[in-house]
Scaffold this motif. Structure first.
Motif, PDB file in Angstrom:
ATOM      1  N   PHE A   1      45.710  54.463  36.333  1.00 52.98           N
ATOM      2  CA  PHE A   1      45.917  53.992  37.612  1.00 52.98           C
ATOM      3  C   PHE A   1      44.854  52.959  38.030  1.00 52.98           C
ATOM      4  CE2 PHE A   1      48.078  58.223  38.871  1.00 52.98           C
ATOM      5  CZ  PHE A   1      49.196  57.871  38.143  1.00 52.98           C
ATOM      6  N   VAL A   2      43.648  53.121  37.406  1.00 51.83           N
ATOM      7  CA  VAL A   2      42.511  52.231  37.770  1.00 51.83           C
ATOM      8  C   VAL A   2      42.874  50.889  36.998  1.00 51.83           C
ATOM      9  CG1 VAL A   2      40.046  51.761  37.390  1.00 51.83           C
ATOM     10  CG2 VAL A   2      40.717  54.117  37.845  1.00 51.83           C
ATOM     11  N   LEU A   3      43.548  51.138  35.582  1.00 48.10           N
ATOM     12  CA  LEU A   3      43.855  49.793  34.963  1.00 48.10           C
ATOM     13  C   LEU A   3      44.791  49.012  35.529  1.00 48.10           C
ATOM     14  CD1 LEU A   3      43.916  51.374  31.196  1.00 48.10           C
ATOM     15  CD2 LEU A   3      42.249  49.566  32.256  1.00 48.10           C
ATOM     16  N   LEU A   4      45.767  49.755  36.452  1.00 48.96           N
ATOM     17  CA  LEU A   4      46.941  49.176  36.931  1.00 48.96           C
ATOM     18  C   LEU A   4      46.335  48.322  38.018  1.00 48.96           C
ATOM     19  CD1 LEU A   4      49.843  48.923  37.879  1.00 48.96           C
ATOM     20  CD2 LEU A   4      49.508  50.914  39.254  1.00 48.96           C
ATOM     21  N   MET A   5      45.145  48.846  38.771  1.00 53.18           N
ATOM     22  CA  MET A   5      44.786  48.290  39.868  1.00 53.18           C
ATOM     23  C   MET A   5      44.012  47.021  39.468  1.00 53.18           C
ATOM     24  SD  MET A   5      41.572  47.476  41.430  1.00 53.18           S
ATOM     25  CE  MET A   5      40.416  48.829  40.855  1.00 53.18           C
ATOM     26  N   LEU A   6      43.273  46.961  38.237  1.00 52.07           N
ATOM     27  CA  LEU A   6      42.644  45.780  37.669  1.00 52.07           C
ATOM     28  C   LEU A   6      43.794  44.954  37.336  1.00 52.07           C
ATOM     29  CD1 LEU A   6      39.844  47.375  35.583  1.00 52.07           C
ATOM     30  CD2 LEU A   6      39.432  46.296  37.714  1.00 52.07           C
ATOM     31  N   ALA A   7      44.982  45.305  37.022  1.00 48.22           N
ATOM     32  CA  ALA A   7      46.104  44.383  36.391  1.00 48.22           C
ATOM     33  C   ALA A   7      46.738  43.579  37.453  1.00 48.22           C
ATOM     34  CB  ALA A   7      46.943  45.375  35.492  1.00 48.22           C
ATOM     35  N   THR A   8      46.261  43.814  38.656  1.00 46.03           N
ATOM     36  CA  THR A   8      46.816  43.250  39.989  1.00 46.03           C
ATOM     37  C   THR A   8      46.454  41.610  39.815  1.00 46.03           C
ATOM     38  OG1 THR A   8      45.044  43.788  41.439  1.00 46.03           O
ATOM     39  CG2 THR A   8      46.939  45.252  41.499  1.00 46.03           C
ATOM     40  N   SER A   9      45.082  41.464  39.079  1.00 46.36           N
ATOM     41  CA  SER A   9      44.686  39.967  39.084  1.00 46.36           C
ATOM     42  C   SER A   9      45.914  39.299  38.405  1.00 46.36           C
ATOM     43  CB  SER A   9      43.825  39.974  38.079  1.00 46.36           C
ATOM     44  OG  SER A   9      43.676  40.700  36.820  1.00 46.36           O
TER      45      SER A   9
END
Length: 229
Positions: free
Chosen positions: A155-163
């Protein structure tokens, strides 16, 4: 090296960074919740006795996990437009992220479900629990507890992938940095601030998920881990 840092002009644009960070959160939170629910349902379907449904869920997972998120964002955004469905960039980005994280959540939850010992299922059946009770109390909750650290990282990786969604003009944090650096001609400073902002968001998200794990999983609360390691 004669480069002189100048953060003053970049920091003056803090409202744009704040708006971008807020939009990043607006993308991440619903995508995490909806994607996890969808991924859990996919895991149930993939482990189920219905062969065609299991194969369909498996095919979905393999296709999504073996294609880049950026391509998926483009397919959703431009694909829906080509079909005549005009959707805002934010909606297309959110849909693509849900589709993506659901596939990864499926595999993580499936691993947790597979780790449940068959003896526990037999014991639950002997106690006369219904199929729904068995799935909730014996399979889903224990499985989620087992794989909660992996889910947290995903889920943290997903947040970073919003870029990535800045490529379809979603005004999230990276897009805000691009706009600020084009106005101030200070790209190094702008992206340093964005890196710090993403780090802060990651720590904040991990803390929130840790608190959630402490509240939901009593065993982890006794151990004090919270499920984010």
């Amino acid at each position: 090296m004669d480069y002189e840092f100048d953060f003053a002009s970049v920091l003056a644009a803090w409202p744009q960074f704040l708006d971008g960070a807020w939009l990043t959160i607006q993308l991440s939170v619903p995508a995490t919740v909806i994607g996890f629910i969808m991924g859990t349902l996919l895991a149930i379907g993939r482990r189920g006795p219905v062969r065609w449904l299991s194969a369909l869920c498996g095919a979905y997972v393999e296709v999504i996990r073996n294609t880049p998120l950026l391509v998926q964002v483009f397919l959703v955004f431009f694909g829906l437009s080509s079909l005549g469905w005009k959707v805002p960039a934010f909606t297309a980005a959110l849909l693509a992220m849900v589709i993506n994280v659901a596939a990864y959540s499926c595999e993580i939850m499936r691993a947790g479900m597979d780790a449940i010992h068959k003896g526990q299922l037999e014991a639950a059946e002997c106690l006369g629990l219904t199929r729904r009770q068995v799935y909730w109390h014996v399979i889903l909750r224990p499985a989620m507890e087992k794989v909660y650290p992996a889910l947290t990282s995903q889920f943290v990786l997903l947040m970073l992938a919003t870029s990535i969604t800045s490529q379809i003009s979603v005004e999230e944090l990276t897009a805000a940095a691009a706009r600020v650096q084009s106005d101030t001609f200070r790209p190094f400073e702008a992206y340093i601030l964005v890196a710090v902002a993403y780090l802060a968001l990651s720590l904040l998200m991990r803390a929130g998920l840790w608190l959630f794990g402490m509240a939901v999983f009593t065993r982890r609360r006794r151990l004090g881990t919270g499920g984010t390691r």
